[in-house]
Design a protein around this motif. Structure first.
Motif, PDB file in Angstrom:
ATOM      1  N   UNK A   1      50.079   6.138 -14.818  1.00  0.00           N
ATOM      2  CA  UNK A   1      48.733   5.564 -15.018  1.00  0.00           C
ATOM      3  C   UNK A   1      47.643   6.447 -14.424  1.00  0.00           C
ATOM      4  N   UNK A   2      47.894   7.741 -14.420  1.00  0.00           N
ATOM      5  CA  UNK A   2      46.903   8.703 -13.929  1.00  0.00           C
ATOM      6  C   UNK A   2      46.115   9.324 -15.071  1.00  0.00           C
ATOM      7  N   UNK A   3      46.628   9.220 -16.269  1.00  0.00           N
ATOM      8  CA  UNK A   3      45.996   9.787 -17.467  1.00  0.00           C
ATOM      9  C   UNK A   3      45.968   8.703 -18.533  1.00  0.00           C
TER      10      UNK A   3
ATOM     11  N   UNK B   1      40.086   1.762 -15.696  1.00  0.00           N
ATOM     12  CA  UNK B   1      40.407   2.457 -14.447  1.00  0.00           C
ATOM     13  C   UNK B   1      40.673   1.536 -13.261  1.00  0.00           C
ATOM     14  N   UNK B   2      39.868   0.487 -13.075  1.00  0.00           N
ATOM     15  CA  UNK B   2      40.050  -0.389 -11.910  1.00  0.00           C
ATOM     16  C   UNK B   2      41.365  -1.152 -11.997  1.00  0.00           C
ATOM     17  N   UNK B   3      41.705  -1.628 -13.193  1.00  0.00           N
ATOM     18  CA  UNK B   3      42.969  -2.346 -13.354  1.00  0.00           C
ATOM     19  C   UNK B   3      44.160  -1.414 -13.174  1.00  0.00           C
ATOM     20  N   UNK B   4      44.053  -0.203 -13.703  1.00  0.00           N
ATOM     21  CA  UNK B   4      45.134   0.770 -13.541  1.00  0.00           C
ATOM     22  C   UNK B   4      45.322   1.118 -12.071  1.00  0.00           C
ATOM     23  N   UNK B   5      44.219   1.278 -11.340  1.00  0.00           N
ATOM     24  CA  UNK B   5      44.299   1.593  -9.913  1.00  0.00           C
ATOM     25  C   UNK B   5      44.972   0.464  -9.143  1.00  0.00           C
TER      26      UNK B   5
END
Length: 232
Positions: free
Chosen positions: A53-55, A73-77
């Motif tokens: 989940x970095x790309x 991005x926030x959910x992936x983080x």
């Protein structure tokens, strides 16, 4: 379980669109230790970054434990912090922090109180054989010891998946074997899935399976799926 279906990733180089992954599909079972192998430019680091989940700039679908991973991005983080751990070739430890503080850092990010942070970090450092080094900073540790701290940091919050990028590349054979043993033992104990990009045959041969990539495609092997081979 991790599944990835028809993953495509292109990079823009000037006016050209260069494919890094070409409709790659596969699955990784819970608790497996899987090596992504292939020469430089084969797409393994790109696939590793997507699964970690970095790309998010890809086409296709990725699921983690049966749920589609978010692109926001926030959910992936949030998922990375709670369900994933990361191990890097160059360790990526915070130089001004002790081993204990480095391992406790993910717990702090996840909101645990200080007493819980210290207890869990101390236990993890004991599990990787560094109970006598908890107050040492990275520059006072050997490369193998630093990688063991990094493993403890990746595992301290009991992630379902650990993403590892060339974790043994900078280690000698004896130390590399020790690091692999620790990763395997912790993976079995915690039922953690390891996805490891590696050029290192020592690493790949100790994994449950290898996924071979070549020029952005899964390379065929004699296996039931036609794209995944069991490591000996």
């Amino acid at each position: 379980m991790i599944t990835f279906n028809h993953i495509q990733r292109h990079y823009q180089l000037g006016s050209q669109s260069v494919p890094a992954l070409k409709s790659v599909s596969g699955e990784i079972q819970s608790g497996e230790m899987v090596a992504l192998c292939g020469p430089s430019g084969s797409g393994k680091s790109t696939l590793l970054n997507i699964l970690g989940l970095l790309d998010m700039q890809y086409q296709g679908d990725v699921t983690l434990n049966g749920e589609a991973v978010p692109r926001a991005p926030k959910q992936a983080a949030r998922i990375r912090r709670s369900q994933m751990g990361f191990i890097f070739q160059r360790f990526n430890l915070v130089p001004v922090m002790s081993a204990l503080e480095n391992v406790a850092y993910p717990l702090m990010l996840n909101g645990l109180d200080r007493k819980q942070q210290i207890a869990q970090a101390t236990r993890m450092l004991d599990m990787v054989g560094l109970q006598d080094y908890i107050h040492h900073r990275p520059d006072n540790l050997s490369g193998g010891q630093q990688q063991r701290v990094a493993i403890a940091r990746a595992m301290v919050h009991h992630p379902s998946v650990v993403i590892a990028d060339e974790p043994t590349a900078s280690l000698d054979s004896k130390t590399a074997n020790l690091v692999v043993d620790i990763m395997r033992d912790l993976g079995h104990e915690m039922n953690t899935t390891f996805v490891i990009a590696t050029h290192d045959s020592r690493m790949a041969s100790r994994c449950n399976r290898t996924i071979e990539l070549l020029d952005g495609e899964l390379h065929a092997h004699n296996s039931n799926l036609g794209v995944i081979s069991w490591a000996s």
